[in-house]
Design an enzyme around this catalytic site. Structure first.
Site, short mmCIF file in Angstrom:
data_model
loop_
_atom_site.label_atom_id
_atom_site.label_comp_id
_atom_site.label_asym_id
_atom_site.label_seq_id
_atom_site.Cartn_x
_atom_site.Cartn_y
_atom_site.Cartn_z
N SER A 170 0.45 -1.32 -0.15
CA SER A 170 -0.12 -0.04 -0.17
C SER A 170 1.06 1.32 -0.15
CB SER A 170 -0.61 0.15 1.31
OG SER A 170 -1.37 1.34 1.68
N TYR A 198 -1.95 -1.50 11.26
CA TYR A 198 -2.08 -1.57 9.53
C TYR A 198 -1.20 -1.16 8.35
CZ TYR A 198 -3.57 -2.16 4.82
OH TYR A 198 -3.63 -2.38 3.52
N LYS A 255 1.92 -4.07 6.35
CA LYS A 255 2.52 -3.53 4.74
C LYS A 255 4.18 -4.14 4.92
CE LYS A 255 -1.03 -4.65 2.95
NZ LYS A 255 -1.83 -6.19 3.26
P1 NAD Z 1 -10.59 -7.45 1.14
O1 NAD Z 1 -11.27 -7.74 2.92
O2 NAD Z 1 -11.56 -7.46 0.13
O3 NAD Z 1 -9.76 -8.72 0.85
C1 NAD Z 1 -8.68 -9.59 1.60
C2 NAD Z 1 -9.79 -11.45 1.64
O4 NAD Z 1 -8.75 -11.13 2.96
C3 NAD Z 1 -10.89 -11.11 2.36
O5 NAD Z 1 -11.63 -11.57 1.47
C4 NAD Z 1 -10.77 -12.08 3.80
O6 NAD Z 1 -11.74 -12.10 4.20
C5 NAD Z 1 -9.07 -12.73 3.59
N1 NAD Z 1 -8.49 -13.22 4.37
C6 NAD Z 1 -8.30 -12.15 5.30
N2 NAD Z 1 -7.13 -12.60 6.39
C7 NAD Z 1 -6.86 -14.24 5.98
C8 NAD Z 1 -6.35 -15.37 6.40
N3 NAD Z 1 -5.88 -15.15 7.42
N4 NAD Z 1 -6.63 -15.92 6.12
C9 NAD Z 1 -7.36 -16.31 4.31
N5 NAD Z 1 -8.02 -15.78 4.05
C10 NAD Z 1 -7.47 -13.84 4.84
O7 NAD Z 1 -9.40 -6.84 1.64
P2 NAD Z 1 -9.62 -5.85 -0.30
O8 NAD Z 1 -9.62 -4.52 -0.63
O9 NAD Z 1 -9.50 -6.87 -1.46
O10 NAD Z 1 -7.84 -5.60 0.16
C11 NAD Z 1 -6.91 -6.89 -0.16
C12 NAD Z 1 -5.77 -7.09 -0.35
O11 NAD Z 1 -5.06 -5.47 -0.51
C13 NAD Z 1 -5.30 -6.37 1.67
O12 NAD Z 1 -3.61 -7.28 1.99
C14 NAD Z 1 -4.83 -5.27 1.92
O13 NAD Z 1 -4.77 -4.90 2.69
C15 NAD Z 1 -4.65 -4.73 0.28
N6 NAD Z 1 -4.71 -3.61 -0.07
C16 NAD Z 1 -6.07 -2.86 -0.13
C17 NAD Z 1 -6.21 -1.65 -0.57
C18 NAD Z 1 -7.96 -0.77 -0.36
O14 NAD Z 1 -7.54 0.19 -0.30
N7 NAD Z 1 -8.52 -2.02 -0.64
C19 NAD Z 1 -4.99 -0.42 -0.63
C20 NAD Z 1 -3.92 -1.23 -0.54
C21 NAD Z 1 -3.67 -2.62 -0.52
C1 UD1 Z 2 -7.12 5.02 3.89
C2 UD1 Z 2 -5.85 4.73 4.68
C3 UD1 Z 2 -4.86 3.63 4.17
C4 UD1 Z 2 -5.76 2.72 2.35
C5 UD1 Z 2 -6.21 3.87 1.52
C6 UD1 Z 2 -7.10 2.64 1.10
C7 UD1 Z 2 -5.81 6.07 6.25
C8 UD1 Z 2 -5.15 6.96 7.54
N1 UD1 Z 2 -5.01 5.25 6.06
O1 UD1 Z 2 -6.38 5.26 3.09
O2 UD1 Z 2 -4.04 3.04 4.85
O3 UD1 Z 2 -4.74 2.00 1.95
O4 UD1 Z 2 -7.35 4.13 2.32
O5 UD1 Z 2 -7.74 2.31 1.16
O6 UD1 Z 2 -6.51 5.31 7.05
N2 UD1 Z 2 -12.61 11.85 3.89
C9 UD1 Z 2 -13.70 12.69 4.03
N3 UD1 Z 2 -14.07 11.97 5.09
C10 UD1 Z 2 -14.58 10.39 4.88
C11 UD1 Z 2 -13.40 10.32 4.25
C12 UD1 Z 2 -12.42 10.24 4.03
O7 UD1 Z 2 -12.83 13.87 3.74
O8 UD1 Z 2 -15.64 10.40 5.54
C13 UD1 Z 2 -10.99 11.62 2.98
C14 UD1 Z 2 -9.76 12.51 3.78
O9 UD1 Z 2 -9.49 13.17 4.73
C15 UD1 Z 2 -8.78 11.30 2.28
C16 UD1 Z 2 -9.66 11.06 1.52
O10 UD1 Z 2 -10.83 11.33 1.95
O11 UD1 Z 2 -8.37 13.41 2.25
C17 UD1 Z 2 -9.48 9.48 1.26
O12 UD1 Z 2 -9.53 9.28 2.28
P1 UD1 Z 2 -9.61 7.54 2.25
O13 UD1 Z 2 -11.15 6.78 1.65
O14 UD1 Z 2 -9.66 7.28 4.47
O15 UD1 Z 2 -8.28 7.06 2.13
P2 UD1 Z 2 -6.88 7.22 2.66
O16 UD1 Z 2 -7.05 8.57 3.64
O17 UD1 Z 2 -6.04 7.79 1.70
#
Ligand code: NAD
Ligand code: UD1
Length: 333
Positions: free
Chosen positions: A124, A149, A153
């Site tokens: 991330s 979290y 990562k």
């Molecule tokens: P998500 O929660 O939809 O998917 C994660 C999946 O992993 C889920 O289906 C959950 O049931 C499964 N899981 C969790 N722990 C497990 C375990 N111990 N064994 C087996 N399965 C397990 O999340 P996502 O948004 O699809 O994210 C996927 C990956 O990308 C994660 O590692 C997350 O940290 C990373 N990531 C997500 C974002 C985001 O904004 N969504 C941003 C940066 C990185």
């Molecule tokens: C968050 C996580 C980051 C994760 C990312 C994607 C934190 C500190 N970081 O980032 O680890 O990888 O999500 O899922 O939480 N905002 C509002 N009102 C709201 C929600 C958000 O104004 O109700 C604003 C925030 O201040 C920010 C932007 O929207 O400026 C995006 O926020 P968000 O979607 O939570 O993502 P990040 O903060 O970038």
């Protein structure tokens, strides 16, 4: 290729499986369903017409994982499984370190035993902390994370680098995602937020359908064009395609390589609200409130390296992301 996908029924993995199946890869999926549902498998099949070999399994259960995987020749593992809620990680650090780090260690042990040498990991942009510069290149130093979290990562990246260093025939690709939103244009798969959403887009969609009265915009006094926070929102289908392209780096025996997956465009909170209102013809009431602790002003990628090395460029616009997020999420309420 035979691709092992951990976290297979989750938001980003389900979209990635669709794109992998479109390229004729065979999928072996693992998930413990702690944050997703097995219904996703049916919906993937509705899109691609293909099944996956799915196993309900916690990646920390090393014996079961080995049992399940030893009958396959896995060419590459794409490791999505993990817990991802920032606020929850502050309240439950031990659970987060256990799930994300112990889970990855268990997976690495099994991958070694079954002789799988290739892994792509979901990292991330959070690992950049307050970025030293924007747009953020992969050379930008890793920063201080504001929550457990983020540290998971940060630490898993180092674990993977050290593991590859000790096993030179391994290939590790670390993908640092920026802010994934949107959903598959079919509306069949997408993100199902649990409880009150922390992230911007799920909150906007809950305001749009009347579950929440208004959006709270966290601060309008940042050093950005309109004072609200700027982020690099990326359509989840573009992100999914980035994983398919990243397989090419693995095939070139990259050792360890790191890529940002973002669009390179920064949009403010007000840009997102205005675009959502315009595309979906729905008013989003909002109120400006204090900054959210831990937030930064601006975070957006320089995605040039992914373009240069494996020819990946994000295709979808912010309007597409707003349209597809709503198209999926309004059906949930
Ligand atoms: P998500 O929660 O939809 O998917 C994660 C999946 O992993 C889920 O289906 C959950 O049931 C499964 N899981 C969790 N722990 C497990 C375990 N111990 N064994 C087996 N399965 C397990 O999340 P996502 O948004 O699809 O994210 C996927 C990956 O990308 C994660 O590692 C997350 O940290 C990373 N990531 C997500 C974002 C985001 O904004 N969504 C941003 C940066 C990185
Ligand atoms: C968050 C996580 C980051 C994760 C990312 C994607 C934190 C500190 N970081 O980032 O680890 O990888 O999500 O899922 O939480 N905002 C509002 N009102 C709201 C929600 C958000 O104004 O109700 C604003 C925030 O201040 C920010 C932007 O929207 O400026 C995006 O926020 P968000 O979607 O939570 O993502 P990040 O903060 O970038």
């Amino acid at each position: 290729m035979n691709i092992l996908v951990t976290g297979a029924t989750g938001f980003i993995a389900s979209h990635t499986i669709v794109e992998l199946q479109n390229e004729n890869h065979t999928i072996i999926g693992i998930d413990n369903l702690c944050n997703s549902s097995a219904d996703t498998l049916d919906n993937i099949k509705k899109i691609t017409g293909k099944d996956i070999d799915f196993y309900e399994c916690d990646i920390r259960d090393t014996d079961k994982l080995k049992d399940v995987l030893s009958k396959y020749k896995i060419d590459c593992c794409i490791h999505f499984a993990g817990l991802k809620a920032v606020g929850e990680s502050v309240a439950k650090p031990v659970e987060y370190y256990d799930n994300n780090i112990a889970g990855t260690l268990s997976l690495l042990k099994v991958l070694k035993e079954i002789d799988c040498k290739n892994i792509i990991f979901s990292s991330s942009a959070t690992i950049y902390g307050t970025p030293a510069f924007v747009p953020i290149t992969e050379e930008c130093p890793k920063g201080i994370c504001t929550n457990p979290y983020g540290w998971t990562k940060h630490m898993i990246e180092q674990i993977l680098i050290d593991t590859q260093n000790a096993n030179k025939d391994m290939n590790v690709v670390i993908l640092r995602y920026f802010n994934p939103i949107g959903a598959h244009p079919s509306g069949l798969i997408g993100e199902k937020p649990n409880g009150i959403p922390n992230n911007l887009m799920p909150y906007i969609t809950q305001v749009a359908c009347g579950i929440r009265e208004k959006l709270f915009v966290y601060g309008n006094d940042y050093d950005t064009p309109d004072g609200t926070g700027v982020r690099d929102y990326i359509h989840v289908v573009d992100l999914a395609r980035g994983h398919v392209k990243a397989l090419a780096a693995i095939e070139k025996n990259c050792g360890v390589d790191i890529f940002n997956l973002g669009t390179g465009h920064g949009y403010s909170v007000l840009d997102v609200i205005n675009t959502f209102e315009k595309v979906n013809n729905i008013k989003i009431p909002y109120e400006i409130v204090a900054r959210r602790p831990g937030d930064i002003a601006s975070c957006y990628a320089d995605p040039e390296k992914a373009k240069r090395v494996f020819g990946w460029v994000a295709q979808y616009s912010l309007s597409d992301m707003c349209r597809d997020s709503w198209n999926y999420q309004h059906r949930l309420f």
